[in-house]
Design a protein around this motif. Sequence first.
Motif, PDB file in Angstrom:
ATOM      1  N   GLU A  51     -18.976  -0.832  13.391  1.00 17.28           N
ATOM      2  CA  GLU A  51     -18.609  -0.822  14.804  1.00 17.28           C
ATOM      3  C   GLU A  51     -17.223  -1.398  15.049  1.00 17.28           C
ATOM      4  N   ASN A  52     -16.903  -2.535  14.435  1.00 21.74           N
ATOM      5  CA  ASN A  52     -15.622  -3.193  14.679  1.00 21.74           C
ATOM      6  C   ASN A  52     -14.740  -3.283  13.441  1.00 21.74           C
ATOM      7  N   LEU A 110      -0.974  -4.770  18.610  1.00 14.92           N
ATOM      8  CA  LEU A 110      -1.386  -4.941  19.998  1.00 14.92           C
ATOM      9  C   LEU A 110      -1.573  -3.563  20.609  1.00 14.92           C
ATOM     10  N   LEU A 111      -2.822  -3.207  20.932  1.00 18.36           N
ATOM     11  CA  LEU A 111      -3.130  -1.882  21.460  1.00 18.36           C
ATOM     12  C   LEU A 111      -2.631  -1.759  22.895  1.00 18.36           C
ATOM     13  N   LEU A 112      -2.025  -0.598  23.204  1.00 24.32           N
ATOM     14  CA  LEU A 112      -1.421  -0.381  24.510  1.00 24.32           C
ATOM     15  C   LEU A 112      -2.200   0.592  25.379  1.00 24.32           C
ATOM     16  N   VAL A 150      -6.430  -6.286  20.127  1.00 21.97           N
ATOM     17  CA  VAL A 150      -5.748  -6.724  18.908  1.00 21.97           C
ATOM     18  C   VAL A 150      -6.507  -6.225  17.679  1.00 21.97           C
ATOM     19  N   VAL A 151      -5.773  -5.580  16.753  1.00 22.85           N
ATOM     20  CA  VAL A 151      -6.324  -5.087  15.494  1.00 22.85           C
ATOM     21  C   VAL A 151      -5.583  -5.755  14.341  1.00 22.85           C
ATOM     22  N   SER A 158      -9.526  -3.008   8.189  1.00 23.99           N
ATOM     23  CA  SER A 158      -9.029  -3.050   9.568  1.00 23.99           C
ATOM     24  C   SER A 158     -10.126  -3.644  10.426  1.00 23.99           C
ATOM     25  N   SER A 159      -9.779  -4.671  11.209  1.00 21.72           N
ATOM     26  CA  SER A 159     -10.773  -5.367  12.025  1.00 21.72           C
ATOM     27  C   SER A 159     -10.291  -5.457  13.460  1.00 21.72           C
TER      28      SER A 159
END
Length: 313
Positions: A113-114, A211-213, A150-151, A143-144
Amino acid sequence: MLLLLGTGLSDPAAAQAPAQLNDGLYQSETARRSFFDGYAVGTELFCCARTLNQESGPASSGLFGLPLGLRFHLNYALGDRLDLGAVLNASGSTTGRTLAVDWILLKFYQASENDSYAFRLAVDPSVDGMLGFPQIDVALLTSSLLSPFVVANYAIGLRRVRTGYERWTPLEEAEAQPNAALIAADPPPRFEITYQQAFGWELHLLMSYALLLNPARSNVFVGLTGTARYYNLMESARETRTVTEGAGKRGAEEATVWERTYNGGIVWAQGGLEYNRPSYQLSPFVGLPLLFWSSETEEAAPRVQAGLRLTLR
């Protein structure tokens, strides 16, 4: 962008070490599949490719005569969790090659899931007259999702290296003759070429945060990549060459054989922007060397690298 890359940044040292500073692996790899159809084609334009310069000798002529490199990344989905890929180098070299296959790779994915995980095997398909592949690289990537925005991406890899390379050492010019100025105002540089083989290992590490936009996962990313190297070096021959207009003119050859060890490494700080759309991905990036060490005293530290990646998916 081409003008910026060609004039705003200076090229790094020429091929004075047995390993490339930028070989297409670990730079943009994640544990998530980045394409949604059956295949993807990526193009990577970067500065600076290794170029001919009077101080350090010929290595690569670059792209269009500029200190630029060009690579293609090809990916094909063999299944829901398995990809077949290839990395093609179109930067050119002193051998006159215009396109070469640097790596053929297999990548296996596993996702929750994450968190996402991937195992990647890459081999160098070039022929060196010995059994097996000259280079084999295995890596584990994760990848978390640390928060909704935030990844974190991590990777660790080990590479076995068995490769040959040329080392160019400038020679001191003899004292000018009285009429030398009438013959040539600026005589061509002369180099001693040492042909060497490297047998050893490399450890690669990657740590980056994005940082996801937006929901398409466009992001701004920063991170660190590091490489530690240890090789046994064997010299096979020497020759003296005069370089004129980018061409080599051979001189007398002197065969010698000796062996020694090499150790070194580099840590890069990297950052950039990744713009994602369903059919393509665009990513300008820049890299700054933070730490560099080498047992070779003549090996110069690399300089700033920058580039642009475009993937059609």
